[in-house]
Scaffold this active site. Sequence first.
Site, PDB file in Angstrom:
ATOM      1  CG  PHE A 103      29.937   1.685 -82.332  1.00  0.00           C
ATOM      2  CD1 PHE A 103      30.125   2.824 -83.098  1.00  0.00           C
ATOM      3  CD2 PHE A 103      29.348   1.811 -81.078  1.00  0.00           C
ATOM      4  CE1 PHE A 103      29.724   4.073 -82.625  1.00  0.00           C
ATOM      5  CE2 PHE A 103      28.945   3.045 -80.597  1.00  0.00           C
ATOM      6  CZ  PHE A 103      29.140   4.180 -81.379  1.00  0.00           C
ATOM      7  CB  ALA A 215      23.658 -15.299 -83.498  1.00  0.00           C
ATOM      8  CE  LYS A 275      14.939 -13.571 -90.431  1.00  0.00           C
ATOM      9  NZ  LYS A 275      16.054 -14.418 -90.013  1.00  0.00           N
ATOM     10  NE  ARG A 340      18.056  -9.969 -82.693  1.00  0.00           N
ATOM     11  CZ  ARG A 340      19.166  -9.383 -83.134  1.00  0.00           C
ATOM     12  NH1 ARG A 340      19.190  -8.073 -83.330  1.00  0.00           N
ATOM     13  NH2 ARG A 340      20.242 -10.081 -83.369  1.00  0.00           N
TER      14      ARG A 340
END
Length: 411
Positions: A103, A215, A275, A340
């Site tokens: 994007f 990540a 989760k 996060r």
Amino acid sequence: MFSISRITRTSSFTTQFRALYRFKHSARKLQSIPFSIYKKMSAADRLNQTHDILSESVQAVENPFKVTVIGSGNWGTTISKVVAENAALRPHLFVKRVDMWVFEETVDGQKLTEIINTKHQNVKYLPNIDLPENLVANPDLVSAVKDADILVFNIPHQFLPRIVSQLQGNIKKDARAISCLKGFDVSKDGVKLLSTYVTEKLGITCGALSGANLAPEVAKENWSETTVAYELPKDFKGEGKDVDHAVLKALFHRPYFHVNVIDDVAGISVAGALKNVVALGCGFVEGLGWGNNASAAIQRVGLGEIIKFGQMFFPDSRVETYYQESAGVADLITTCSGGRNVRVATHMAKTGKSAEECEKELLNGQSAQVFTHVRRSTSGWPSAVRPMNSFCSRPFTRLSTRTLLWTLCQT
């Protein structure tokens, strides 16, 4: 390394036989390495050697598969890195060029795609990580997917309907897909997996990838493992002509990123979505200073709720998936330790700020994957919390953080 115990969890006798053959073939090649050389190899060298031998055992395909990754956030870029590395190493299986749909954004006055294609780094979402030169950032979605045989979806799930609508009529009819998204499609008709949503809207078979995969750690090539789930379609063309478990393992497996391929798409999808609700509770525990014991209790209760949810809405999902696969309990532990969602929930508990405010302060434009809407009450705590891509057995409505934690702990 590939193990006999994992062969028994594949989907059919034919698949088991092929997996066993590849395992024996690889074992013979490993045994052919002189011990004097093998003992001098570092652990990383041994992983690389095993990885190379396993990849050689995959039969060449008639026409190499073209792969496109849809998404370029930190996880999308990381998966693109993994896929592009394997595409470059395995020309007998994959087209070297891997497109990554981006994007388009402007960073320091320059288009993000231009930065990625010239500096080979995603400076906004995955800074300081070098990307393979055969990974091409493409801002044109239709152009990126038009020739793809394998589509890897790795976008925020709330954008999936819009992306899918743009793909309709613009992809190969026999394309296959893997979803790295976390969540469900919830409507008055019930609960669907996002992979099922993709299949119904695009008419292609879609599996899933999920696991204990932060990540940044995968991108830095710290050792990790993941689970890919894919059920062979009824129109499967045969080995060497179509995507199967061996091809998917070759696509995603790296010396630092070990892959187990199963066929329980529902199991790993349920675990991957729910989760995040449990991680929310662990973040509140951390923010309130309740300690590790309370966090462990949240995770224990949460795992039980995840399994109950899976059995209720997806009875074909297997209980052992939640315990034996990276996509199950391992992913839960990792997410509740440093994902996060934990960071945002911790900040909410410490500051009394809304989820949106915490996301803006902490996540550099990304979302916490848990909330769609949070309203501030007069006391500063969220007055209405609605899970965005997963949900619990009880609504989170007009609850203080302490009450929310108490609700999570009741079974």
